[in-house]
Motif scaffolding. Structure first.
Motif, short mmCIF file in Angstrom:
data_model
loop_
_atom_site.label_atom_id
_atom_site.label_comp_id
_atom_site.label_asym_id
_atom_site.label_seq_id
_atom_site.Cartn_x
_atom_site.Cartn_y
_atom_site.Cartn_z
N LEU A 67 5.86 -19.27 10.33
CA LEU A 67 5.82 -19.84 8.99
C LEU A 67 6.93 -20.86 8.77
CD1 LEU A 67 5.07 -16.70 6.80
CD2 LEU A 67 3.60 -18.71 7.08
N GLY A 68 8.02 -20.74 9.51
CA GLY A 68 9.09 -21.72 9.43
C GLY A 68 9.59 -21.91 8.01
N PRO A 69 9.83 -23.15 7.60
CA PRO A 69 10.43 -23.40 6.28
C PRO A 69 9.52 -23.05 5.11
CG PRO A 69 9.79 -25.45 7.33
CD PRO A 69 9.64 -24.39 8.37
N ALA A 102 0.81 -1.22 0.00
CA ALA A 102 0.00 0.00 0.00
C ALA A 102 0.84 1.27 0.00
CB ALA A 102 -0.93 0.01 1.22
N LEU A 103 2.16 1.14 0.19
CA LEU A 103 3.02 2.32 0.21
C LEU A 103 3.12 2.92 -1.20
CD1 LEU A 103 5.93 1.03 2.48
CD2 LEU A 103 4.06 2.55 3.14
N ASP A 104 3.17 4.23 -1.27
CA ASP A 104 3.25 4.92 -2.55
C ASP A 104 4.28 6.05 -2.45
OD1 ASP A 104 2.82 5.79 -5.11
OD2 ASP A 104 0.91 6.79 -4.67
N PRO A 105 5.43 5.90 -3.11
CA PRO A 105 5.82 4.80 -3.97
C PRO A 105 6.24 3.57 -3.15
CG PRO A 105 7.61 6.37 -3.80
CD PRO A 105 6.45 6.99 -3.08
N ARG A 106 6.20 2.43 -3.82
CA ARG A 106 6.64 1.22 -3.15
C ARG A 106 8.17 1.19 -3.03
NH1 ARG A 106 3.12 -3.75 -5.91
NH2 ARG A 106 1.10 -3.24 -4.93
N PRO A 107 8.66 0.74 -1.89
CA PRO A 107 10.11 0.61 -1.75
C PRO A 107 10.60 -0.68 -2.41
CG PRO A 107 9.03 -0.17 0.24
CD PRO A 107 7.93 0.35 -0.68
N ALA A 108 11.90 -0.81 -2.51
CA ALA A 108 12.50 -2.11 -2.80
C ALA A 108 12.56 -2.88 -1.48
CB ALA A 108 13.89 -1.95 -3.38
N VAL A 109 12.32 -4.19 -1.52
CA VAL A 109 12.27 -4.99 -0.30
C VAL A 109 13.25 -6.16 -0.45
CG1 VAL A 109 10.82 -6.38 1.21
CG2 VAL A 109 9.85 -4.38 0.06
N LEU A 110 14.17 -6.28 0.50
CA LEU A 110 15.15 -7.35 0.47
C LEU A 110 15.10 -8.10 1.80
CD1 LEU A 110 17.54 -8.76 -0.99
CD2 LEU A 110 19.05 -7.09 0.13
N PHE A 111 14.56 -9.31 1.76
CA PHE A 111 14.54 -10.19 2.94
C PHE A 111 15.56 -11.31 2.71
CE2 PHE A 111 9.98 -8.72 3.42
CZ PHE A 111 10.23 -7.96 4.55
N VAL A 112 16.50 -11.43 3.62
CA VAL A 112 17.59 -12.39 3.42
C VAL A 112 17.62 -13.44 4.52
CG1 VAL A 112 18.94 -10.62 2.24
CG2 VAL A 112 19.32 -11.02 4.67
N LEU A 113 18.25 -14.56 4.18
CA LEU A 113 18.56 -15.62 5.14
C LEU A 113 17.32 -16.15 5.84
CD1 LEU A 113 21.81 -13.96 6.47
CD2 LEU A 113 21.68 -16.00 5.04
N THR A 114 16.26 -16.33 5.04
CA THR A 114 15.06 -16.99 5.54
C THR A 114 15.32 -18.50 5.54
OG1 THR A 114 13.65 -15.26 4.64
CG2 THR A 114 12.60 -17.37 5.14
N VAL A 115 15.13 -19.14 6.67
CA VAL A 115 15.42 -20.57 6.79
C VAL A 115 14.46 -21.39 5.92
CG1 VAL A 115 15.35 -22.54 8.37
CG2 VAL A 115 16.44 -20.44 9.09
N ARG A 116 15.02 -22.33 5.20
CA ARG A 116 14.24 -23.31 4.46
C ARG A 116 14.34 -24.66 5.18
NH1 ARG A 116 12.50 -21.81 -0.64
NH2 ARG A 116 11.14 -23.59 -0.23
N GLY A 117 13.50 -25.58 4.83
CA GLY A 117 13.52 -26.88 5.49
C GLY A 117 14.61 -27.79 4.94
#
Length: 246
Positions: free
Chosen positions: A181-183, A142-157
């Motif tokens: 949410l986990g993996p 909903a942000l205007d303008p939209r930012p760039a979003v970088l999510f790193v090192l999210t654990v996978r299973g």
């Protein structure tokens, strides 16, 4: 982020060098390309902890040609960790302030994200409950303008060890799903961003751990969460994923 646990600062310090080495360089380059030519960039770091992302990404963006002054806002629910972040040396051409916020509070989230050019988070998505993650994507969209979003090192299973320990990965993944949410986090959040019209890029960023204090500390926590009797391991591969949404 009142629903989230507090993280041991010693654990965060132990993992920081491996985190920095593991992040996707390709996604960082794509982010830098978006920011090149700006005079000033506002970066909001969600779940900032003791400031690891600031220490890595601020100089990395400079290295990639982003000459803008970087105004960082470090957001966390743990005031002690934020105090540690402020006590650390500030990278060149960056200013830093902190904000305590609950990511489940959408009004507070809107306030802290207002005016952001970049939103980042490290090792965050997998610990978020599904409604909080969905709300985060909705607020960002909903942000205007939209930012760039970088999510790193999210654990996978599916972490693996040498020697293999039957049932440990399955037990750990089940425990993670019981708390957030986990993996499943990277896939769920990527789908939510895509459905909201974002362009999403993903990159595998696995930890590859040999004999080290980090391996020993990770294994202790892994076996405990999995409900498996601890066993000595000589190496581990711990899947993670980075995600860039623009």
């Amino acid at each position: 982020m009142s629903e989230l646990e507090n993280f041991d600062p010693d654990w965060l310090a132990l993992r920081e060098p491996v985190d920095h080495a593991t992040r996707s360089r390709r996604l960082e380059e794509l982010l830098a390309a978006r920011l090149t030519g700006r005079d000033r960039v506002r970066v909001v770091d969600l779940g900032a902890g003791s400031g690891s992302t600031l220490r890595h990404l601020a100089p990395r963006l400079r290295e990639l040609g982003v000459g803008a002054v970087q105004d960082w806002v470090l957001v966390d629910h743990d005031e002690d960790l934020l105090a540690r972040a402020l006590a650390s040396p500030v990278p060149a051409a960056a200013s830093v302030r902190t904000a305590r916020a609950d990511l489940a509070d959408r009004d507070a989230l809107r306030d802290v994200l207002s005016g952001a050019d970049v939103v980042v988070g490290s090792a965050l998505l997998d610990v978020l409950p599904a409604p909080v993650a969905a709300g985060l994507v909705e607020v960002l969209s909903a942000l205007d303008p939209r930012p760039a979003v970088l999510f790193v090192l999210t654990v996978r299973g599916g972490a693996t060890t040498e020697p293999a320990v039957p049932g440990a990965a399955e037990g750990f993944d089940a425990d993670q799903r019981a708390h957030g949410l986990g993996p499943d986090a990277a896939g769920v959040v990527a789908e939510a961003f895509t459905a909201a019209g974002w362009s999403v890029q993903r990159a595998a960023t696995p930890w590859r751990l040999g004999p080290s204090p980090l391996l020993a500390a990770w294994a202790r926590g892994w076996f405990t969460a999995a409900g498996v009797v601890p066993q000595p391991v000589s190496s581990a591969v711990v899947p993670h994923e980075d995600l860039l949404a623009q």
